[in-house]
Design an enzyme around this catalytic site. Structure first.
Site, short mmCIF file in Angstrom:
data_model
loop_
_atom_site.label_atom_id
_atom_site.label_comp_id
_atom_site.label_asym_id
_atom_site.label_seq_id
_atom_site.Cartn_x
_atom_site.Cartn_y
_atom_site.Cartn_z
N ASP A 189 -38.27 -11.77 4.01
CA ASP A 189 -39.72 -11.99 3.98
C ASP A 189 -40.43 -11.00 4.90
O ASP A 189 -40.44 -11.17 6.11
CB ASP A 189 -40.05 -13.43 4.38
CG ASP A 189 -41.52 -13.75 4.14
OD1 ASP A 189 -42.31 -12.81 3.84
OD2 ASP A 189 -41.90 -14.92 4.26
N ASP B 254 -45.41 -6.59 -0.02
CA ASP B 254 -44.81 -7.88 0.30
C ASP B 254 -43.51 -8.08 -0.48
O ASP B 254 -43.43 -7.74 -1.66
CB ASP B 254 -45.81 -8.99 -0.05
CG ASP B 254 -45.27 -10.38 0.25
OD1 ASP B 254 -44.68 -10.56 1.33
OD2 ASP B 254 -45.43 -11.28 -0.59
#
Ligand SMILES: *[C@@H]1O[C@H](CO)[C@@H](O)[C@H](O)[C@H]1NC(C)=O
Ligand SMILES: *[C@@H]1O[C@H](CO)[C@@H](O)[C@H](O)[C@H]1NC(C)=O
Ligand SMILES: *[C@@H]1O[C@H](CO)[C@@H](O)[C@H](O)[C@H]1NC(C)=O
Length: 453
Positions: A131, A333
């Site tokens: 992440d 992301d």
């Protein structure tokens, strides 16, 4: 629902490090002549960690028998994107610096790609979700109430230690404050997905990343989960904030890492996470990373325009501009499935794309521009223009394509309209088979073609 496959263009020759390829082929051959090959096994050298899509065949989290309809999996995963984008936007729009783990914040199930790591001494095998938009790592620990999968057992590690509530790290995760007399371990609570939460202790232990060891890595050890479904994997925060892996390993990795995400279709641990400056592509185009002081963990870049084929799409510069105060701009992301642009930008791209491709157009899941696959010969490429770097997406990164012969879809979408988001998110599907280098030390992001399926 249509069963789709990604479109493959064989003429797209990847930029690769041939010496490395030769070496790994050599070893692959050597191994295959001596032992039976386990197709789900992965080799790793130096600081490379293998990366796998979470629902692929060799992933321990793939519960479905592989039905071959991986695109339905992608569509299901992408249906969680609006919540992820809302979450990222809520982070980006904060006016005050927020803690790496702020209690009351929403964290979503963003389990798209996992890596295998070891924690403790001797090392215990765990899977963690990558992440790039979060800092802190957390791991389900033994004795945890409500955790569902493999847990880390602190008791059997000789190097485990907890952190006292008076340590500065505890303040950073907004741990519960110390009692007025004496001290205690650092506890913190994290709310999750609105109605769920978990509580954790801030601890430290040795973290084994391929052949490297980080002594005293600080992470959250989850003790209890209540409500809903907190993801069973651990989470590895690769953001750029103060508690992230990068910040805790500056002496070892000098603030540099890269990954190559394999296609969601990939079965094996064939992607890689490379930590540190060694072994990164030597010549690579880069764009500056922009820093949002209100949200130090996010990787902002300066997206200055988009082309569809040879046409530069008309987009008002204000829509692309980076603004730390509103959180506006573009981030890279690793936890969003398909790239989302704010509505006016997406509409402009889609309209230009439709102009150049023969309709009629239909909708499938999150995709609103699907067309007869026979038209792929005239499908224009999409180029993202960043300061100093143009990224022309390989067609497999801009289209999801029907193998049964009927449909291909533009694999992007608009940001959810109900949150008035001003954030554009460059997501997984558009990053497949690229080496993305996050060079925080020099504040730049590099991108090169690399086949890692
Ligand atoms: C954190 O969670 C624990 C256990 O659920 C609870 O007892 C405690 O009151 C919570 N603390 C805060 C500040 O929410
Ligand atoms: C890890 O931290 C503990 C507690 O601060 C310290 O005693 C120990 O020396 C550290 N170990 C290493 C290898 O840095
Ligand atoms: C982004 O690029 C545009 C166009 O080159 C430039 O005007 C702007 O200043 C850049 N923004 C940042 C934050 O670097």
């Amino acid at each position: 629902m249509q069963n789709l496959n990604t479109y493959y263009e064989l003429s797209q020759v990847p930029a690769m490090d041939f010496s490395r390829l030769t070496i790994s082929l050599f070893f692959a051959l050597l191994i295959s002549t001596t032992t039976a090959v386990d197709p789900c096994a992965s080799e790793s050298d130096s600081s490379d960690l293998s990366v796998i899509p979470i629902y692929s065949k060799c992933s321990p989290f793939n519960k479905q028998t592989n039905s071959g309809s991986w695109v339905n999996t992608v569509i299901n995963m992408a249906s969680k994107d609006p919540d992820r984008v809302k979450y990222l936007y809520s982070l980006a729009a904060q006016k005050t610096p927020s803690a790496p783990v702020a209690s009351g914040q929403r964290v979503l199930n963003i389990a798209n790609y996992v890596v295998r790591v070891k924690l403790g001494t001797p090392g215990q095998l765990l899977f963690m979700v990558l992440d790039t938009s979060n800092d802190v790592a957390w791991v389900p620990c033994s004795g945890c109430t409500g955790c569902s999968s493999t847990t880390f057992s602190p008791k059997t590690s000789t190097t485990y230690g907890s952190l006292d509530c008076s340590m500065p790290e505890c303040t950073q995760v907004r741990g519960l404050s110390c009692p007025s007399t004496g001290s205690s371990t650092c506890f913190f609570n994290q709310s999750y997905g609105g109605d769920s939460s978990f509580s954790a202790t801030l601890v430290r232990d040795s973290f084994h990343l391929a052949t490297d060891v980080l002594p005293n890595y600080t992470f959250g050890c989850i003790n209890s989960i209540s409500g809903g479904s907190v993801p069973p994997q651990g989470l590895l925060g690769l953001g750029r904030g103060s508690m992230s892996l990068l910040s805790q390993s500056v002496s070892l990795y000098s603030g540099v890492f890269s990954y190559c995400l394999p296609s969601f279709k990939s079965y094996y641990f064939s992607g890689s996470l490379k930590l540190g400056p060694l072994g990164q592509p030597r010549s690579i185009r880069t764009t500056p990373l922009l820093r949002n002081p209100h949200r130090p963990s996010l990787y902002y870049v300066n997206l200055t325009g988009l082309s569809v084929g040879r046409v530069w799409v008309p987009i008002a510069p204000e829509l692309l501009a980076f603004d730390p105060n509103t959180g506006a701009g573009t981030i890279i992301d690793s936890g969003t499935v398909i790239t989302r642009f704010v509505v006016p930008i997406y509409s402009a791209i889609r309209d230009e794309f439709r102009k150049q491709v023969k309709g009629p157009f239909s909708t499938l899941g999150a995709f609103d521009t699907c067309f007869a696959a026979g038209n792929e010969g005239i499908v224009p490429t999409i180029t993202l223009h960043f300061t100093g770097l143009d990224l022309t997406l390989p067609l497999e990164n801009s289209l999801i394509h029907s193998s049964s012969g009927s449909l291909a879809c533009l694999a992007m979408a608009a940001a959810p309209s109900n949150v008035n988001s001003v954030l554009n998110v460059i997501a997984n599907l558009q990053q497949q088979n690229l080496r993305i280098v996050f060079d925080v030390a020099n504040s730049r992001l590099g991108i090169a073609r690399e086949l890692c399926n």
